[in-house]
Write a protein that holds these residues in place. Structure first.
Motif, short mmCIF file in Angstrom:
data_model
loop_
_atom_site.label_atom_id
_atom_site.label_comp_id
_atom_site.label_asym_id
_atom_site.label_seq_id
_atom_site.Cartn_x
_atom_site.Cartn_y
_atom_site.Cartn_z
N ARG A 167 0.86 -0.87 -0.03
CA ARG A 167 -0.36 -0.25 0.18
C ARG A 167 0.17 0.57 0.29
O ARG A 167 1.61 1.05 0.31
CB ARG A 167 -0.47 0.10 1.01
CG ARG A 167 -2.00 -1.20 1.11
CD ARG A 167 -2.96 -0.91 2.32
NE ARG A 167 -3.98 -2.03 2.09
CZ ARG A 167 -4.46 -2.43 3.47
NH1 ARG A 167 -4.87 -1.09 4.12
NH2 ARG A 167 -5.04 -3.27 3.55
N TYR A 168 0.43 2.37 -0.42
CA TYR A 168 1.00 3.52 -0.68
C TYR A 168 1.40 4.48 1.13
O TYR A 168 1.96 4.40 0.77
CB TYR A 168 -0.15 4.23 -1.38
CG TYR A 168 0.85 6.19 -1.29
CD1 TYR A 168 1.83 6.14 -2.64
CD2 TYR A 168 0.65 7.40 -0.79
CE1 TYR A 168 2.15 8.01 -2.56
CE2 TYR A 168 0.77 8.23 -0.63
CZ TYR A 168 2.08 8.75 -1.35
OH TYR A 168 2.53 9.71 -2.00
N SER A 169 0.92 3.75 1.96
CA SER A 169 0.89 4.79 2.91
C SER A 169 1.90 4.03 3.85
O SER A 169 3.16 4.30 4.90
CB SER A 169 -0.60 3.75 4.13
OG SER A 169 -0.76 3.00 4.13
N ASP A 170 2.39 2.15 3.68
CA ASP A 170 3.21 1.40 4.05
C ASP A 170 4.45 1.46 3.16
O ASP A 170 5.31 2.32 3.60
CB ASP A 170 3.02 0.50 3.47
CG ASP A 170 1.60 -0.30 3.76
OD1 ASP A 170 1.86 -0.22 5.42
OD2 ASP A 170 1.30 -1.41 3.77
N GLN A 172 5.25 5.42 2.25
CA GLN A 172 5.23 6.29 2.56
C GLN A 172 6.13 6.16 4.25
O GLN A 172 6.47 7.00 3.76
CB GLN A 172 4.28 7.40 3.01
CG GLN A 172 3.76 7.76 0.91
CD GLN A 172 4.72 9.00 0.23
OE1 GLN A 172 5.76 7.88 -0.54
NE2 GLN A 172 4.72 10.01 0.55
N ALA A 173 5.98 5.49 4.70
CA ALA A 173 5.89 4.98 5.96
C ALA A 173 7.94 4.66 5.66
O ALA A 173 8.18 5.49 6.71
CB ALA A 173 5.06 4.21 6.76
N GLU A 272 -5.55 -2.96 11.09
CA GLU A 272 -5.20 -1.78 10.33
C GLU A 272 -3.86 -1.16 10.50
O GLU A 272 -2.93 -0.98 10.38
CB GLU A 272 -5.92 -0.85 10.20
CG GLU A 272 -5.75 -0.10 8.77
CD GLU A 272 -4.67 -0.18 7.85
OE1 GLU A 272 -4.07 0.43 7.29
OE2 GLU A 272 -5.69 -1.19 7.65
N THR A 273 -3.91 -0.49 12.47
CA THR A 273 -2.50 0.02 12.57
C THR A 273 -1.23 -0.69 12.80
O THR A 273 -0.47 -1.46 12.74
CB THR A 273 -2.78 0.77 14.12
OG1 THR A 273 -4.17 1.12 14.07
CG2 THR A 273 -1.66 1.27 15.27
N ARG A 276 -0.55 -2.12 9.51
CA ARG A 276 0.75 -0.46 9.02
C ARG A 276 2.01 -1.15 9.20
O ARG A 276 2.91 -1.07 8.90
CB ARG A 276 0.05 0.72 8.79
CG ARG A 276 0.90 1.80 7.98
CD ARG A 276 0.16 2.92 8.60
NE ARG A 276 0.03 3.18 9.61
CZ ARG A 276 0.73 3.84 10.69
NH1 ARG A 276 1.56 3.77 10.16
NH2 ARG A 276 0.41 4.13 12.18
N THR A 280 5.30 -1.90 7.55
CA THR A 280 5.79 -1.24 6.89
C THR A 280 7.72 -1.59 7.92
O THR A 280 8.73 -1.43 6.96
CB THR A 280 5.60 -0.06 8.66
OG1 THR A 280 4.67 0.81 7.64
CG2 THR A 280 7.27 1.26 8.34
#
Length: 662
Positions: A167-170, A172-173, A272-273, A276, A280
């Protein structure tokens, strides 16, 4: 740890340019030339220099590499400003690594703000070893790219499942965690990966290794050294316990890629937290391995905290399982950064130590200690009941596959310790007295089985004939082997020491040459074939391999080796000559390889040409000149790059040679 001069602060001579209150420090559109990367060249020598100004400590760390086809130089220095110098120059002691020898030297840096350049001069023992001018490039100390290839699965209803793409959020982290160490990280996206139809079991290590090598060649990654890496996100490993995997040896280019197994239950919790954070960690962890960072619990990592280290390179589930900790403690205490010594290595380690295609994993000359001292710690300890027990070793002939069988004590079994994770070290002492640590060709990250009986030991069989550092038993003589480990509370555990006598081989030269070839050794290491002691036995087992590329590679190795009248195998100065030739056996092996290639030409088209050329030589050796002439016509068609017609050429080539193998 990166070496820094002990007396650097006492001899520095900084320029007024480094004063924190200097109004021109951020000139040229906001660029701060006190921190960043510089590059230049002198003739065939490419120079990269890294500067890191610490305003809080009023200190500067600088490092660099000067690489040419003839030699490589790495240097690093640090100091604290002691006085102003209106001339704008900076000088300091520096440590220089050249020809595998550290020497103390003297560095002079002269800056030209108008041109954004820095001239560097390094002297060692009064002799100039480097002189060049570098231009400012960017304000980070490293810039890396990671290209993601993800498996896409076709469901029973015909829908394509794309959930394995990170995922993009991963991502980015992950970028943020590397930026905290002044490392710029860019994620790129490659093509989707699809397994052959009918494959329902998890991915095999050898299968992923073949896939990585193909992606690296097609994408132009297979050059050394370079800051571009490959990340494969796939479903599950066949072991169902593996979370991540980094390949150290792939076509001779170490650390060019890794894989995460996105369907592993640990990476898919209900929260979900938690999902992620864990994803990451998995991505950051495997990329860290690609950059030559070891697990914190690896004795060679130099991390005194080991399993208690708050680092991306630790296992969160091991930390939470330590005495006094509870589930979730790692994430509640972790600041999502690499530890200081890891960040220093990422910022100032040698290009060859960090970049893909450089030095092998754990082979960094600026960070990792020699294994000799570790081996000596086990000397004489041969009665360690309840610890690591190493079984006696029978005499081997040169080129025989070498396996060790050992049992681990319950405490190491509970920790999930393994050779591939670095928690267990197999040390090998050669007849000449040199000591090397066995390095597998891949570094694996497992989630230990949650439930283990307290009294349960575990026997394991491990191939150690070759690995990430090449062959370990190339010369006849007596070798000594011991196995080392450490518990989570820092207690050292050692096995008894066993001797292995390697005898001159009674095999034919072409058998020796084949059994020592990289395709054969890699197949043995990955466990595709075990317990074989002859060329014929090996060839029989080839047909059972799950990985089609490995099967073709081995058949090609057999055919190419046997068809030569004088094939030289040169490793560490040892030469083996294949004599006489065996064209009939070679024709049979290459005919089978051509059959596999014809069934999946798109995948194996680059293997077609050498196989057909070798067959032509075989036919000439057998006196089949007419058949050889027909095969030459097939080769000409293949070389014309009319790939749509090559399948027909290969089928014709098989018809030419089939009468000789029936």
């Amino acid at each position: 740890m990166v070496r820094t001069p002990a007396n650097a602060s006492a001899t520095a001579d900084f320029a007024w340019f480094w004063r924190t209150d200097f109004p021109g420090a951020k000139a040229f559109g906001g660029i701060d030339m006190r921190k960043g990367t510089y590059r230049g060249s002198v003739g065939s020598t490419a120079i990269e220099m890294r500067l890191d100004w610490d305003a809080a400590r009023q200190s500067l760390v600088f490092s660099g590499d000067a690489n040419s086809p003839q030699t490589s130089i790495y240097f690093i220095g640090s100091s604290t400003p002691v006085r102003q110098n209106p001339g704008g120059d900076f000088s300091s002691t520096v440590s220089v690594l050249q020809d595998r020898v550290w020497r103390d030297g003297f560095a002079q840096l002269s800056f030209d703000q108008s041109r954004q350049t820095c001239k560097i001069r390094i002297l060692v023992l009064g002799y100039q070893v480097l002189l060049g001018t570098c231009r400012f490039q960017y304000s980070t100390l490293r810039k890396l790219s990671v290209t993601i290839f993800a498996e896409e699965q076709v469901a029973t209803d015909g829908q394509v499942r794309t959930h394995l793409w990170p995922r993009y959020s991963d991502t980015q982290a992950v970028r943020s965690s590397f930026e905290a160490s002044d490392v710029g990280l860019e994620f790129l996206y490659g093509a989707p990966l699809q397994r052959p139809a009918g494959q329902t079991i998890g991915w095999r290590t050898s299968e992923l290794d073949d896939l990585l090598r193909s992606l690296a060649r097609v994408g132009g990654f297979a050059s050394a050294p370079n800051p571009n890496y490959i990340l494969m996100s796939v479903g599950q490993h066949e072991s169902h316990g593996m979370i991540g995997l980094m390949f150290d040896e792939s076509d001779g280019f170490p650390r060019q890629g890794c894989a995460i197994f996105a369907d592993h239950p640990y990476l898919n919790p209900p929260s979900e937290t938690a999902r992620r954070l864990r994803n990451t960690w998995a991505i950051s962890h495997e990329i860290g391995h690609c950059l030559n960072l070891l697990h914190t619990f690896d004795p060679a990592s130099g991390d005194a905290q080991r399993e208690r280290s708050m680092s991306w390179m630790n296992y969160p589930y091991i930390y939470d399982g330590l005495y006094g900790n509870r589930s979730g403690d790692f994430w509640s205490r972790f600041d999502h950064c690499f530890r200081e010594h890891e960040a220093l290595f990422l910022q100032h380690g040698s290009l060859l130590d960090l970049f893909a295609g450089g030095r092998a994993f754990g082979g960094s000359r600026t960070t990792f200690p020699s294994g000799a001292a570790i081996f000596e710690s086990a000397n004489g300890r041969d009665d360690l009941d309840g610890k690591i027990a190493l079984d006696p070793l029978e005499d081997h002939e040169l080129a025989d596959p070498v396996y060790v069988r050992f049992s681990l004590p319950p405490i190491l079994v509970q920790q999930g310790a393994s050779v591939e994770s670095g928690a267990i070290a197999i040390m090998i002492s050669s007849p000449d007295g040199s000591v090397r640590r066995f390095k597998p060709s891949s570094t694996e990250c497992y989630r230990p089985t949650p439930v283990k009986e307290a009294h349960a030991s575990e026997y394991r069989l491990h191939f150690i004939g070759s690995g990430g550092h090449g062959h370990y038993f190339l010369n006849p003589g007596v070798y000594k082997i011991c196995i080392l480990g450490k518990t989570s509370d820092g207690v050292s555990v050692a096995s008894n020491i066993q001797s292995l006598k390697v005898l001159p081989s009674s095999k034919t030269n072409h058998e020796i040459d084949f059994l020592l070839s990289r395709p054969a050794q890699r197949t043995l290491e990955y466990g595709d074939v075990c317990g074989t002691d002859s060329l014929d036995d090996f060839k029989e087992r080839i047909t059972s391999l799950q990985s089609a590329p490995a099967r073709v590679a081995l058949l090609l190795a057999v055919g190419l080796t046997l068809q030569r009248d004088q094939n030289k195998f040169d490793a560490l100065g040892a030469r083996v000559f294949v004599q006489p030739a065996a064209p009939q056996k070679s024709i049979a092996a290459l005919d089978q390889a051509l059959s596999n290639i014809a069934r999946n030409l798109k995948r194996f088209q680059k293997s077609a040409f050498p196989a057909m050329v070798a067959q032509t030589k075989n036919l000439q050796l057998c006196g089949e000149t007419e058949r050889a002439r027909k095969l030459v016509e097939c080769i000409r068609l293949a070389r014309s790059e009319k790939w749509s017609e090559v399948t027909g050429a290969i089928l014709q080539a098989r018809k030419v040679t089939q009468p000789l193998v029936q």
